[in-house]
Design an enzyme around this catalytic site. Structure first.
Site, PDB file in Angstrom:
ATOM      1  NE  ARG A   1      -3.156   0.433   3.175  1.00  0.00           N
ATOM      2  CZ  ARG A   1      -3.864   0.397   4.290  1.00  0.00           C
ATOM      3  NH1 ARG A   1      -4.604  -0.665   4.558  1.00  0.00           N
ATOM      4  NH2 ARG A   1      -3.839   1.384   5.150  1.00  0.00           N
TER       5      ARG A   1
ATOM      6  NE  ARG B   1      -1.592   4.163   7.974  1.00  0.00           N
ATOM      7  CZ  ARG B   1      -1.172   3.003   7.500  1.00  0.00           C
ATOM      8  NH1 ARG B   1      -0.073   2.947   6.758  1.00  0.00           N
ATOM      9  NH2 ARG B   1      -1.836   1.907   7.759  1.00  0.00           N
TER      10      ARG B   1
HETATM   11  P1  AP5 Z   1      -4.140  -5.751   8.840  1.00  0.00           P
HETATM   12  O1  AP5 Z   1      -5.218  -6.714   9.174  1.00  0.00           O
HETATM   13  O2  AP5 Z   1      -3.997  -5.353   7.422  1.00  0.00           O
HETATM   14  O3  AP5 Z   1      -4.214  -4.482   9.822  1.00  0.00           O
HETATM   15  P2  AP5 Z   1      -5.255  -3.274   9.900  1.00  0.00           P
HETATM   16  O4  AP5 Z   1      -5.586  -3.067  11.329  1.00  0.00           O
HETATM   17  O5  AP5 Z   1      -6.384  -3.505   8.940  1.00  0.00           O
HETATM   18  O6  AP5 Z   1      -4.293  -2.109   9.435  1.00  0.00           O
HETATM   19  P3  AP5 Z   1      -4.556  -0.903   8.409  1.00  0.00           P
HETATM   20  O7  AP5 Z   1      -3.216  -0.377   8.033  1.00  0.00           O
HETATM   21  O8  AP5 Z   1      -5.467  -1.330   7.295  1.00  0.00           O
HETATM   22  O9  AP5 Z   1      -5.259   0.104   9.335  1.00  0.00           O
HETATM   23  P4  AP5 Z   1      -5.448   1.596   9.088  1.00  0.00           P
HETATM   24  O10 AP5 Z   1      -6.431   1.904  10.138  1.00  0.00           O
HETATM   25  O11 AP5 Z   1      -4.197   2.391   9.113  1.00  0.00           O
HETATM   26  O12 AP5 Z   1      -5.909   1.681   7.548  1.00  0.00           O
HETATM   27  P5  AP5 Z   1      -7.340   1.886   6.844  1.00  0.00           P
HETATM   28  O13 AP5 Z   1      -7.310   1.176   5.568  1.00  0.00           O
HETATM   29  O14 AP5 Z   1      -8.445   1.621   7.795  1.00  0.00           O
HETATM   30  O15 AP5 Z   1      -2.772  -6.394   9.380  1.00  0.00           O
HETATM   31  C1  AP5 Z   1      -1.528  -5.729   9.215  1.00  0.00           C
HETATM   32  C2  AP5 Z   1      -0.414  -6.740   8.936  1.00  0.00           C
HETATM   33  O16 AP5 Z   1      -0.220  -7.559  10.086  1.00  0.00           O
HETATM   34  C3  AP5 Z   1      -0.735  -7.692   7.772  1.00  0.00           C
HETATM   35  O17 AP5 Z   1       0.443  -7.897   7.057  1.00  0.00           O
HETATM   36  C4  AP5 Z   1      -1.195  -8.969   8.465  1.00  0.00           C
HETATM   37  O18 AP5 Z   1      -0.878 -10.091   7.675  1.00  0.00           O
HETATM   38  C5  AP5 Z   1      -0.394  -8.938   9.781  1.00  0.00           C
HETATM   39  N1  AP5 Z   1      -1.126  -9.536  10.920  1.00  0.00           N
HETATM   40  C6  AP5 Z   1      -2.396  -9.228  11.306  1.00  0.00           C
HETATM   41  N2  AP5 Z   1      -2.753  -9.936  12.390  1.00  0.00           N
HETATM   42  C7  AP5 Z   1      -1.686 -10.711  12.719  1.00  0.00           C
HETATM   43  C8  AP5 Z   1      -1.430 -11.663  13.751  1.00  0.00           C
HETATM   44  N3  AP5 Z   1      -2.351 -11.960  14.687  1.00  0.00           N
HETATM   45  N4  AP5 Z   1      -0.220 -12.254  13.789  1.00  0.00           N
HETATM   46  C9  AP5 Z   1       0.718 -11.952  12.858  1.00  0.00           C
HETATM   47  N5  AP5 Z   1       0.552 -11.068  11.865  1.00  0.00           N
HETATM   48  C10 AP5 Z   1      -0.640 -10.446  11.785  1.00  0.00           C
HETATM   49  O19 AP5 Z   1      -7.296   3.447   6.577  1.00  0.00           O
HETATM   50  C11 AP5 Z   1      -6.395   3.993   5.650  1.00  0.00           C
HETATM   51  C12 AP5 Z   1      -6.565   5.504   5.598  1.00  0.00           C
HETATM   52  O20 AP5 Z   1      -7.898   5.832   5.131  1.00  0.00           O
HETATM   53  C13 AP5 Z   1      -6.444   6.245   6.944  1.00  0.00           C
HETATM   54  O21 AP5 Z   1      -5.104   6.544   7.252  1.00  0.00           O
HETATM   55  C14 AP5 Z   1      -7.288   7.500   6.671  1.00  0.00           C
HETATM   56  O22 AP5 Z   1      -6.547   8.434   5.921  1.00  0.00           O
HETATM   57  C15 AP5 Z   1      -8.416   6.973   5.795  1.00  0.00           C
HETATM   58  N6  AP5 Z   1      -9.589   6.558   6.594  1.00  0.00           N
HETATM   59  C16 AP5 Z   1     -10.088   5.289   6.718  1.00  0.00           C
HETATM   60  N7  AP5 Z   1     -11.154   5.273   7.549  1.00  0.00           N
HETATM   61  C17 AP5 Z   1     -11.345   6.571   7.959  1.00  0.00           C
HETATM   62  C18 AP5 Z   1     -12.264   7.192   8.844  1.00  0.00           C
HETATM   63  N8  AP5 Z   1     -13.218   6.473   9.498  1.00  0.00           N
HETATM   64  N9  AP5 Z   1     -12.158   8.541   9.047  1.00  0.00           N
HETATM   65  C19 AP5 Z   1     -11.208   9.266   8.399  1.00  0.00           C
HETATM   66  N10 AP5 Z   1     -10.293   8.727   7.571  1.00  0.00           N
HETATM   67  C20 AP5 Z   1     -10.357   7.396   7.342  1.00  0.00           C
HETATM   68 MG    MG Z   2      -7.088  -2.548   7.201  1.00  0.00          MG
END
Ligand code: AP5
Ligand code: MG
Length: 214
Positions: free
Chosen positions: A161, A172
């Protein structure tokens, strides 16, 4: 109705666990991050706006995000329940969601905070790869695909990403601590908060999640 919010820092495992929970309970997975990335890919006006924030690691403005979620929650497939991944992320978003839930008779039942220490988050984000076609998440060390660079599920290309680099991650995490962490107390106050240890292997974590939801 099973209606869930997954709370957690970037890299806590919201998306990974959301996919497992939604498959198990047969409920729609609503990820605002995925919705924004889809809009960016399709070069829509929403995508253009979202991209200007996401690329800097900043939150997209509340009014835009709240409107998007309200529209999505109004759809019929959310009648049987839903899982919100990455929403709400601010107190005004949480307050708006409480109102939307009442208005649509689709209130949230479980708020699950996935707890992971910060040093692990950095490693997870920098090692994450996602399928360009179906969005399935992988990790170069923790969860490698069977064939390097290819999705196990659909054979799609695995990519990194754009916001998964150390510099954007700093912004973030700062947004998370400043705006999103206060939601833990907000939902504690509403008696809806559960916390799970997001460091555990995924199958163990799924048992903990089932014990809460089931
Ligand atoms: P993964 O499951 O991908 O983690 P995640 O919590 O989904 O992390 P994100 O980076 O997607 O969260 P985010 O909140 O920053 O991004 P979002 O897309 O929501 O796991 C991460 C890694 O760890 C993977 O490689 C996985 O394989 C590994 N892993 C997971 N669990 C594991 C385990 N138990 N053991 C070992 N390995 C493990 O948001 C992106 C952007 O969108 C934000 O920055 C913001 O700009 C915008 N945005 C989104 N929602 C909003 C909102 N509500 N308001 C305002 N802006 C928003
Ligand atoms: Mg996510």
């Amino acid at each position: 109705m099973i209606s869930i919010i997954l709370l957690g820092a970037p890299g806590a495992g919201k998306g990974t666990n959301a996919k497992r929970i939604c498959a198990h309970y047969n409920i729609p997975h609503i990820s605002t991050g995925d919705m924004f990335r889809e809009a960016i890919k399709n070069k829509t006006p929403l995508g253009e706006l979202a991209s200007s924030y996401i690329s800097k690691g900043l939150l997209v403005p509340d009014e835009v995000t709240i409107g998007l979620v309200k529209e999505r929650l109004s759809k019929e497939d959310c009648l049987k329940g839903y899982l919100l991944d990455g929403f709400p992320r601010t107190i005004p978003q949480a307050e708006a969601l409480t109102e939307i839930g009442k208005e649509l008779s689709r209130e949230v039942n479980y708020v699950i905070n996935i707890d992971v220490p910060e040093e692990i988050l950095v490693d997870r984000i920098c090692g994450r790869r996602v399928c360009k076609s179906c969005g399935a998440p992988y990790h170069v060390k923790n969860m490698p695909p069977k064939v390097e660079g290819k999705c196990d599920l659909c054979g799609g290309e695995l990519v990194q990403r754009k916001d998964d680099n150390e510099e954007t991650l700093k912004a973030r995490l700062s947004e998370y601590h400043h705006n999103t962490e206060p939601l833990v107390n907000y939902y504690k106050g509403l008696n809806k908060l559960y916390t799970v240890n997001g460091v555990k292997p995924l199958d163990e974590l799924m048992s903990d999640l089932n014990a809460i939801i089931g």
